[in-house]
Write a protein that holds these residues in place. Sequence first.
Motif, mmCIF file in Angstrom:
data_model
loop_
_atom_site.group_PDB
_atom_site.id
_atom_site.type_symbol
_atom_site.label_atom_id
_atom_site.label_comp_id
_atom_site.label_asym_id
_atom_site.label_seq_id
_atom_site.Cartn_x
_atom_site.Cartn_y
_atom_site.Cartn_z
ATOM 1 N N ALA A 1 -12.205 31.086 -8.558
ATOM 2 C CA ALA A 1 -11.543 31.577 -9.761
ATOM 3 C C ALA A 1 -10.109 31.947 -9.432
ATOM 4 N N ALA A 2 -9.274 31.984 -10.465
ATOM 5 C CA ALA A 2 -7.886 32.397 -10.286
ATOM 6 C C ALA A 2 -7.399 33.090 -11.542
ATOM 7 N N ILE A 3 -6.405 33.956 -11.359
ATOM 8 C CA ILE A 3 -5.803 34.677 -12.478
ATOM 9 C C ILE A 3 -4.294 34.690 -12.281
ATOM 10 N N SER A 4 -3.582 34.333 -13.328
ATOM 11 C CA SER A 4 -2.123 34.264 -13.245
ATOM 12 C C SER A 4 -1.500 35.633 -13.483
ATOM 13 N N TRP A 5 -0.172 35.687 -13.371
ATOM 14 C CA TRP A 5 0.542 36.942 -13.595
ATOM 15 C C TRP A 5 0.358 37.420 -15.033
ATOM 16 N N SER A 6 0.139 36.480 -15.966
ATOM 17 C CA SER A 6 -0.040 36.831 -17.375
ATOM 18 C C SER A 6 -1.508 36.991 -17.742
ATOM 19 N N ALA A 7 -2.369 37.042 -16.731
ATOM 20 C CA ALA A 7 -3.815 37.260 -16.904
ATOM 21 C C ALA A 7 -4.550 36.049 -17.462
ATOM 22 N N GLY A 8 -3.922 34.893 -17.414
ATOM 23 C CA GLY A 8 -4.667 33.683 -17.701
ATOM 24 C C GLY A 8 -5.643 33.419 -16.572
ATOM 25 N N THR A 9 -6.832 32.913 -16.910
ATOM 26 C CA THR A 9 -7.869 32.736 -15.894
ATOM 27 C C THR A 9 -8.384 31.305 -15.871
ATOM 28 N N TYR A 10 -8.953 30.956 -14.734
ATOM 29 C CA TYR A 10 -9.572 29.634 -14.583
ATOM 30 C C TYR A 10 -10.721 29.776 -13.605
ATOM 31 N N TYR A 11 -11.827 29.083 -13.910
ATOM 32 C CA TYR A 11 -13.030 29.208 -13.098
ATOM 33 C C TYR A 11 -13.568 27.842 -12.673
ATOM 34 N N ALA A 12 -14.198 27.823 -11.531
ATOM 35 C CA ALA A 12 -14.961 26.652 -11.131
ATOM 36 C C ALA A 12 -16.167 26.530 -12.053
ATOM 37 N N ASP A 13 -16.585 25.320 -12.327
ATOM 38 C CA ASP A 13 -17.721 25.114 -13.226
ATOM 39 C C ASP A 13 -18.974 25.809 -12.715
ATOM 40 N N SER A 14 -19.114 25.884 -11.398
ATOM 41 C CA SER A 14 -20.332 26.448 -10.806
ATOM 42 C C SER A 14 -20.480 27.946 -11.052
ATOM 43 N N VAL A 15 -19.398 28.625 -11.411
ATOM 44 C CA VAL A 15 -19.467 30.072 -11.610
ATOM 45 C C VAL A 15 -19.119 30.488 -13.029
ATOM 46 N N LYS A 16 -18.709 29.535 -13.850
ATOM 47 C CA LYS A 16 -18.300 29.847 -15.214
ATOM 48 C C LYS A 16 -19.443 30.497 -15.972
ATOM 49 N N GLY A 17 -19.133 31.603 -16.645
ATOM 50 C CA GLY A 17 -20.151 32.331 -17.384
ATOM 51 C C GLY A 17 -20.891 33.369 -16.560
ATOM 52 N N ARG A 18 -20.739 33.327 -15.244
ATOM 53 C CA ARG A 18 -21.400 34.313 -14.360
ATOM 54 C C ARG A 18 -20.391 35.221 -13.653
ATOM 55 N N PHE A 19 -19.247 34.676 -13.308
ATOM 56 C CA PHE A 19 -18.221 35.428 -12.581
ATOM 57 C C PHE A 19 -17.049 35.734 -13.510
ATOM 58 N N THR A 20 -16.411 36.877 -13.273
ATOM 59 C CA THR A 20 -15.218 37.254 -14.028
ATOM 60 C C THR A 20 -14.156 37.755 -13.071
ATOM 61 N N ILE A 21 -12.976 37.173 -13.153
ATOM 62 C CA ILE A 21 -11.839 37.627 -12.351
ATOM 63 C C ILE A 21 -10.945 38.492 -13.217
ATOM 64 N N SER A 22 -10.432 39.563 -12.628
ATOM 65 C CA SER A 22 -9.532 40.446 -13.362
ATOM 66 C C SER A 22 -8.548 41.056 -12.371
ATOM 67 N N ARG A 23 -7.516 41.688 -12.907
ATOM 68 C CA ARG A 23 -6.521 42.309 -12.036
ATOM 69 C C ARG A 23 -6.059 43.619 -12.629
#
Length: 123
Positions: free
Chosen positions: A49-71
């Motif tokens: 997963a990754a999160i940009s400076w503006s809090a945009g996020t992107y996830y691998a398909d294998s973890v989508k819906g189960r993992f959440t990235i935040s800052r």
Amino acid sequence: QVHLVESGGGLVQAGGSLRLSCAASGRTFSSYTMGWFRQAPGKQREFVAAISWSAGTYYADSVKGRFTISRDNAKNTVYLQMNSLKPEDTAVYYCAADSTGRIYLHAGNYGYWGQGTQVTVSA
């Protein structure tokens, strides 16, 4: 220069949850893209997963819906909340930082890395 320190790994049963934290040094943390990668024994490091400076996020398909990235920029910390864990999530999890502000899926694009934290999910 950015120094990253991960914490929060451990042993959990399948279906359980863990929250990883990555504390970063440096006054420009808020402008960095932050990513989580993982590496299982005998496998290549893979994007989680990754999160940009503006809090945009992107996830691998294998973890989508189960993992959440935040800052939390006030604390210079990025988190990875992992729910519904599966044995195949077992790996060393690494925090990474990139100063360009873009979200990258390839590990080679990240210039700063933490030491990693072990996550083990038992069946």
